[in-house]
Design an enzyme around this catalytic site. Structure first.
Site, PDB file in Angstrom:
ATOM      1  N   LYS A  94       0.847  -1.185   0.000  1.00 40.99           N
ATOM      2  CA  LYS A  94       0.000   0.000   0.000  1.00 40.99           C
ATOM      3  C   LYS A  94       0.883   1.235   0.000  1.00 40.99           C
ATOM      4  CE  LYS A  94      -3.342   2.561   2.851  1.00 40.99           C
ATOM      5  NZ  LYS A  94      -4.153   2.576   4.083  1.00 40.99           N
ATOM      6  N   GLU A 143      -8.846  11.734  12.244  1.00 39.32           N
ATOM      7  CA  GLU A 143      -7.937  10.636  12.583  1.00 39.32           C
ATOM      8  C   GLU A 143      -7.117  10.916  13.831  1.00 39.32           C
ATOM      9  OE1 GLU A 143      -4.531   7.791  10.495  1.00 39.32           O
ATOM     10  OE2 GLU A 143      -5.603   9.290   9.321  1.00 39.32           O
TER      11      GLU A 143
END
Length: 350
Positions: A94, A143
């Site tokens: 990723k 976040e």
């Protein structure tokens, strides 16, 4: 600068029960020739409190406002495709790529107005602003990187994105679709596993739910997993130690970390600056709370540079990733008083 930390001279904090505390920090110098530091600090605090609640109205979109995407739409889609090729070759699992939206307004931006708008329109997010050296860095991030209180550490695995629906029925369908989407689950699983591994190094117990939840935001939703750990040796662990272990997480960098970050540094056509870095506070017991500075903008004079990132994994679609970045620009576009239905046309980077 690379990083910035300071001891606040005037600090106003409010607890969940509504208790508000004012703390003033002064430097005491016994020499009679020095300025009266305590009196000046008290006067500054009084001025701040007296002006609280005064929020300028956002200015409407003015003629002459320009917006430039960097990289351009075509360049971005090519970059996503190239990144998925690297994933297929096994270079990394990723990589998180970012884009900029550079907005220039003939009248500049009012930081208090931007903050007020973010607080009003982004419930559940951490609103932050840092202003120094003629620059401002501001945003509303959903976040959490890590919090540490009383030997208990908490973090969150946040990944994958899907828009909100226009109707309750459509919203419910999109929510279910996110939970069932294989690509989204794989992307979020990478983040969860990495954070848990970091917690395992310093905690004697770590609690991680088996299944992710959906975090609903005003215009987006994400897969979310809460991670909680009991620190094995609270005397030797500080919140900054945890920040160092966790940052950058696979949610903003990629996995494996070294290979993904090497690709990001080579692939992105700009320096991220403070975007996606840790922003937060700590006390004298080295406890505190840090968030990840996404959904943010760097403001200088008449130019605001917005940032948005996407996690690229096997199966990522370039067109879908382009639309995701534009969706993630929206909170800051709203705060800057750029109407989405009337926004200035995008110009492509050269």
């Amino acid at each position: 600068p690379e990083a910035l930390m300071w001891v606040p001279r005037v600090l106003i904090s409010r607890d969940p029960d509504g208790t508000t505390t004012l703390a003033l920090s002064v430097s005491v110098d016994p020499r009679p020739t020095t300025t009266d530091g305590p009196a000046r600090t008290v006067a500054d605090a009084f001025a701040l409190i007296s002006s609280a609640g005064i929020r300028p109205c956002p200015s409407p979109l003015l003629p002459g406002t320009t917006m430039i995407e960097v990289p351009s739409a075509s360049e971005w889609k090519a970059l996503v495709a190239h990144t998925t090729e690297q994933i297929a070759r096994g270079r990394f699992d990723k990589a998180v790529l970012a884009r900029q939206l550079r907005i220039t307004s003939p009248w500049g931006y009012d930081l208090a107005s931007v903050l007020g708008s973010l607080r009003d329109t982004q419930p559940g997010s951490t609103v932050f602003a840092v202003s120094a050296y003629g620059h401002a860095f501001v945003g509303a991030t959903p976040e959490r990187l890590v919090g540490l209180r009383g030997g208990r550490a908490e973090s969150m695995s946040l990944a994958a994105s899907m828009p909100r629906g226009a109707t309750p029925a459509e919203d419910a369908c999109l929510r279910a679709a996110l939970l069932q989407d294989d690509k989204s689950r794989r992307e979020q699983r990478i983040v969860t596993a990495t954070l848990r591994h970091a917690f395992d190094q310093v905690c004697h117990t770590v609690t991680v739910p088996d299944e992710p939840h959906v975090l609903d935001l005003p215009n987006l939703r994400h897969l979310h997993t809460r991670i909680v750990g009991e620190i094995a040796d609270p005397e030797t662990a500080s919140v900054l130690d945890l920040v160092e272990r966790l940052h950058p997480t696979p949610a903003v960098g990629g996995h494996p970390r070294h290979a993904a970050l090497e690709w990001v540094r080579d692939a992105e056509p700009f320096d991220r600056g403070w975007y996606a870095g840790p922003v937060g506070w700590m006390n004298d017991e080295q406890e505190g709370e840090f968030a990840v500075a996404i959904r943010s903008a760097h403001v200088q004079d008449e130019t605001a540079t917005l940032y948005a990132g996407c996690g690229i994994v096997a199966g990522s679609d370039p067109e879908a990733e382009l639309e995701e970045t534009r969706l993630k620009f929206r909170p800051m576009l709203n705060a800057l008083a750029i109407p989405l239905s009337e926004r200035a046309p995008y110009r492509q980077s050269r």
